[in-house]
Design a protein around this motif. Structure first.
Motif, PDB file in Angstrom:
ATOM      1  N   ALA A 115      -7.898  -6.960   0.178  1.00  0.00           N
ATOM      2  CA  ALA A 115      -7.692  -5.818  -0.579  1.00  0.00           C
ATOM      3  C   ALA A 115      -8.687  -5.859  -1.649  1.00  0.00           C
ATOM      4  N   ARG A 116      -8.787  -6.821  -2.264  1.00  0.00           N
ATOM      5  CA  ARG A 116      -9.796  -6.872  -3.516  1.00  0.00           C
ATOM      6  C   ARG A 116     -11.237  -6.337  -2.916  1.00  0.00           C
ATOM      7  N   ALA A 117     -11.616  -6.950  -1.657  1.00  0.00           N
ATOM      8  CA  ALA A 117     -13.030  -6.607  -1.377  1.00  0.00           C
ATOM      9  C   ALA A 117     -12.979  -5.112  -1.074  1.00  0.00           C
ATOM     10  N   MET A 118     -11.823  -4.752  -0.347  1.00  0.00           N
ATOM     11  CA  MET A 118     -12.201  -3.127  -0.194  1.00  0.00           C
ATOM     12  C   MET A 118     -11.858  -2.457  -1.387  1.00  0.00           C
ATOM     13  N   GLU A 163      -1.332   1.417  -3.188  1.00  0.00           N
ATOM     14  CA  GLU A 163      -0.159   1.600  -2.429  1.00  0.00           C
ATOM     15  C   GLU A 163       0.184   0.609  -1.371  1.00  0.00           C
ATOM     16  N   TRP A 164      -0.624   0.203  -0.557  1.00  0.00           N
ATOM     17  CA  TRP A 164      -0.627  -0.922   0.516  1.00  0.00           C
ATOM     18  C   TRP A 164      -0.172  -2.120  -0.370  1.00  0.00           C
ATOM     19  N   SER A 165      -0.606  -2.579  -1.475  1.00  0.00           N
ATOM     20  CA  SER A 165      -0.358  -3.627  -2.283  1.00  0.00           C
ATOM     21  C   SER A 165       1.049  -3.516  -2.743  1.00  0.00           C
ATOM     22  N   ALA A 223       4.405  -5.844  -1.736  1.00  0.00           N
ATOM     23  CA  ALA A 223       5.256  -6.422  -2.774  1.00  0.00           C
ATOM     24  C   ALA A 223       6.743  -6.076  -2.451  1.00  0.00           C
ATOM     25  N   VAL A 224       6.878  -4.850  -2.193  1.00  0.00           N
ATOM     26  CA  VAL A 224       8.420  -4.380  -1.986  1.00  0.00           C
ATOM     27  C   VAL A 224       8.827  -5.155  -0.579  1.00  0.00           C
ATOM     28  N   THR A 225       8.018  -5.265   0.500  1.00  0.00           N
ATOM     29  CA  THR A 225       8.167  -5.679   1.836  1.00  0.00           C
ATOM     30  C   THR A 225       8.560  -7.295   1.762  1.00  0.00           C
ATOM     31  N   LEU A 226       7.770  -7.901   1.031  1.00  0.00           N
ATOM     32  CA  LEU A 226       7.761  -9.665   0.832  1.00  0.00           C
ATOM     33  C   LEU A 226       8.741 -10.020  -0.138  1.00  0.00           C
ATOM     34  N   LYS A 227       9.298  -8.942  -0.948  1.00  0.00           N
ATOM     35  CA  LYS A 227      10.475  -9.239  -2.061  1.00  0.00           C
ATOM     36  C   LYS A 227       9.512  -9.851  -3.287  1.00  0.00           C
ATOM     37  N   LEU A 228       8.178  -9.683  -3.242  1.00  0.00           N
ATOM     38  CA  LEU A 228       7.131  -9.919  -4.436  1.00  0.00           C
ATOM     39  C   LEU A 228       7.914  -9.140  -5.698  1.00  0.00           C
ATOM     40  N   PRO A 229       7.205  -9.405  -6.768  1.00  0.00           N
ATOM     41  CA  PRO A 229       7.607  -8.576  -7.997  1.00  0.00           C
ATOM     42  C   PRO A 229       6.941  -7.555  -7.948  1.00  0.00           C
ATOM     43  N   LEU A 261       4.012   6.762   0.472  1.00  0.00           N
ATOM     44  CA  LEU A 261       4.519   5.280   0.599  1.00  0.00           C
ATOM     45  C   LEU A 261       5.994   5.520   0.456  1.00  0.00           C
ATOM     46  N   GLN A 262       6.406   6.567  -0.258  1.00  0.00           N
ATOM     47  CA  GLN A 262       7.619   6.387  -0.363  1.00  0.00           C
ATOM     48  C   GLN A 262       8.673   6.480   0.868  1.00  0.00           C
ATOM     49  N   LEU A 263       8.036   7.528   1.731  1.00  0.00           N
ATOM     50  CA  LEU A 263       8.440   7.548   3.095  1.00  0.00           C
ATOM     51  C   LEU A 263       8.568   6.257   3.805  1.00  0.00           C
TER      52      LEU A 263
END
Length: 155
Positions: A72-75, A91-93, A97-103, A116-118
């Protein structure tokens, strides 16, 4: 064969298909360079569309894994001059975070695109789905989130 082998006078549909083929087959070490070269096409709408499809395909394939952050950083660097593409990567990031339950911050989700909301409303994070069921931007997003919550309670 590289993007310079694609005749620039070829129809944009031909170039689009050729770019997608090349992006799908590109080696990881050559990906940033290829994305940058595709984005030099005179038909910027077509070029951004090809790159967007590539970013979505790649992010969907490994957003949950450890290689995602470096990719993601490179892209992000490769697409820095293209605000819509950079936004999609952000938004992918957030989705990651949401999916992996990261902050993550609820306000960031509520300020995100309908896309992203959908995608999140149909996902697995109950907290995010509850937020979108209540305050999602569109009726479709709110209804998708409510349906997701109902399916969870039936399981």
């Amino acid at each position: 064969m590289n993007v310079h082998d694609i005749p620039q006078n070829a129809d944009e549909h031909v170039r689009f298909a050729a770019y997608l083929d090349k992006l799908q087959l590109v080696a990881d070490v050559d990906e940033v360079d290829l994305v940058r070269r595709v984005l030099t096409d005179p038909d910027q709408t077509m070029a951004r569309s090809a790159v967007l499809r590539h970013l979505d395909r790649r992010a969907a394939a490994f957003h949950a894994g450890p290689a995602y952050e470096g990719w993601a950083r490179a892209m992000t660097q490769a697409t820095i001059d293209h605000p819509f593409l950079a936004q999609r990567l952000r938004e992918w990031s957030l989705f990651r975070a949401v999916t992996l339950k990261l902050p993550w911050q609820p306000d960031d989700l509520l300020a995100s695109s309908n896309w992203l909301q959908l995608k999140t409303a149909a996902g697995t994070n109950t907290e995010a789905i509850e937020i979108l069921a209540e305050a999602g931007r569109t009726k479709r997003i709110r209804n998708t989130a409510k349906t997701s919550l109902n399916h969870r309670s039936e399981s």
